[in-house]
Design a protein around this motif. Structure first.
Motif, PDB file in Angstrom:
ATOM      1  N   ASP A 143      45.805  47.003  46.006  1.00 47.09           N
ATOM      2  CA  ASP A 143      44.898  46.824  44.861  1.00 47.09           C
ATOM      3  C   ASP A 143      45.070  48.031  43.945  1.00 47.09           C
ATOM      4  OD1 ASP A 143      42.982  45.850  43.187  1.00 47.09           O
ATOM      5  OD2 ASP A 143      41.320  46.697  44.321  1.00 47.09           O
ATOM      6  N   ALA A 191      39.653  41.456  46.027  1.00 50.09           N
ATOM      7  CA  ALA A 191      40.917  42.135  46.307  1.00 50.09           C
ATOM      8  C   ALA A 191      41.463  41.720  47.676  1.00 50.09           C
ATOM      9  CB  ALA A 191      40.718  43.648  46.243  1.00 50.09           C
ATOM     10  N   TYR A 222      44.012  37.410  37.586  1.00 46.23           N
ATOM     11  CA  TYR A 222      43.965  38.301  38.759  1.00 46.23           C
ATOM     12  C   TYR A 222      44.638  37.679  39.983  1.00 46.23           C
ATOM     13  CZ  TYR A 222      41.987  41.597  42.165  1.00 46.23           C
ATOM     14  OH  TYR A 222      41.809  42.529  43.163  1.00 46.23           O
ATOM     15  N   TRP A 248      48.392  38.592  42.068  1.00 43.86           N
ATOM     16  CA  TRP A 248      48.565  38.764  43.524  1.00 43.86           C
ATOM     17  C   TRP A 248      49.621  37.787  44.040  1.00 43.86           C
ATOM     18  CZ3 TRP A 248      47.217  42.539  46.686  1.00 43.86           C
ATOM     19  CH2 TRP A 248      46.066  43.315  46.434  1.00 43.86           C
TER      20      TRP A 248
END
Ligand code: SAH
Ligand code: DHB
Ligand code: MG
Length: 216
Positions: free
Chosen positions: A20, A43, A70, A74
């Motif tokens: 993160d 996260a 977001y 990832w």
């Protein structure tokens, strides 16, 4: 256990597991500054999605519901070299933030951001996805899941977010979002195209869960 304790444990875990970094934190800060709702995956959940992408050796990932980008970042980090991620977002303001985030993360070349309603975009996509993450309007979860199965390659992983919603899946059966997710579970029960599992989750986002499905 309180929500504060869940969040503190999340912070401890992600601090030790890593990943993160500033780029992801900046994505959340950009989303918050633009007034987007704070409903991105945590996260720790992002790290889990990343790990799933690496385990499956994903070359093609599909996400339904981008928000500020977001979870897409990832997932994109978990792609094999040369891999690509498609993500779909209906809200132009959300998509604008996501586009900025992808550029700032230098992942814009690996990510295609599709602007529009998922039900309109999905029929235009080529099949063969290794991983699909469904995280948009819960009312359409059954349609998204059905399409995801058809777009997924055999052995692919399909993940559906927010299947528990603080227990509302049982306590609020009349909520439109819950109706959408319960309809998905009714469909999945008789869906012989997939093998399924689920996780109940606690953490920075309180109590929720994810449905996991492997296309047979
Ligand atoms: N996956 C994101 C969070 C997504 S929030 C993350 O974890 O970072 C859900 C998003 O789905 C919102 O941005 C919302 O605008 C979008 N959405 C809602 N209905 C949609 C639709 N019909 N088609 C595409 N996106 C939709
Ligand atoms: C909501 C949507 C999400 O995708 C999420 O992770 C949490 C909450 C919502 O619409 O309330
Ligand atoms: Mg979600």
């Amino acid at each position: 256990m309180t929500d504060e304790a869940f969040a503190a444990i999340d912070a401890y875990l992600i601090d030790h597991l890593g990943g993160d970094d500033g780029v992801l934190a900046a994505t959340l800060a950009r989303s918050s500054a633009a007034g987007l709702p704070p409903i991105a995956v945590s996260a720790l959940q992002g790290k889990f999605l990343y790990l799933m992408a690496t385990l499956i050796g994903a070359r093609r990932i599909l996400e339904i519901g981008t928000l500020g980008g977001y979870s897409a970042l990832w997932l994109a980090r978990g792609l094999l070299a040369g891999g690509r991620l498609d993500t779909i977002e209906i809200d132009p303001a959300h998509a604008d933030v996501a586009a900025e985030s992808f550029t700032a993360a230098r992942l814009d070349k690996r990510i295609t951001l599709h602007r529009g309603a998922a039900l309109d975009i999905l029929p235009t996509l080529d099949p063969g996805y290794d991983l699909v993450f469904i995280d948009a309007d819960k009312e359409n979860n059954t349609a998204y899941f059905d399409t995801a199965v058809r777009l997924a390659r055999p052995g692919a992983l399909i993940v559906v977010d927010n299947i528990v919603r603080r227990g509302e899946i049982l306590t609020h059966p009349d909520d439109p979002k819950v109706i959408g997710t319960r309809a998905l579970f009714d469909a999945v029960k008789d869906d012989h195209r997939v093998d399924t599992g689920a996780l109940q989750l606690v953490g920075a986002k309180g109590w929720d869960g994810m449905l996991l499905a492997r296309k047979l």
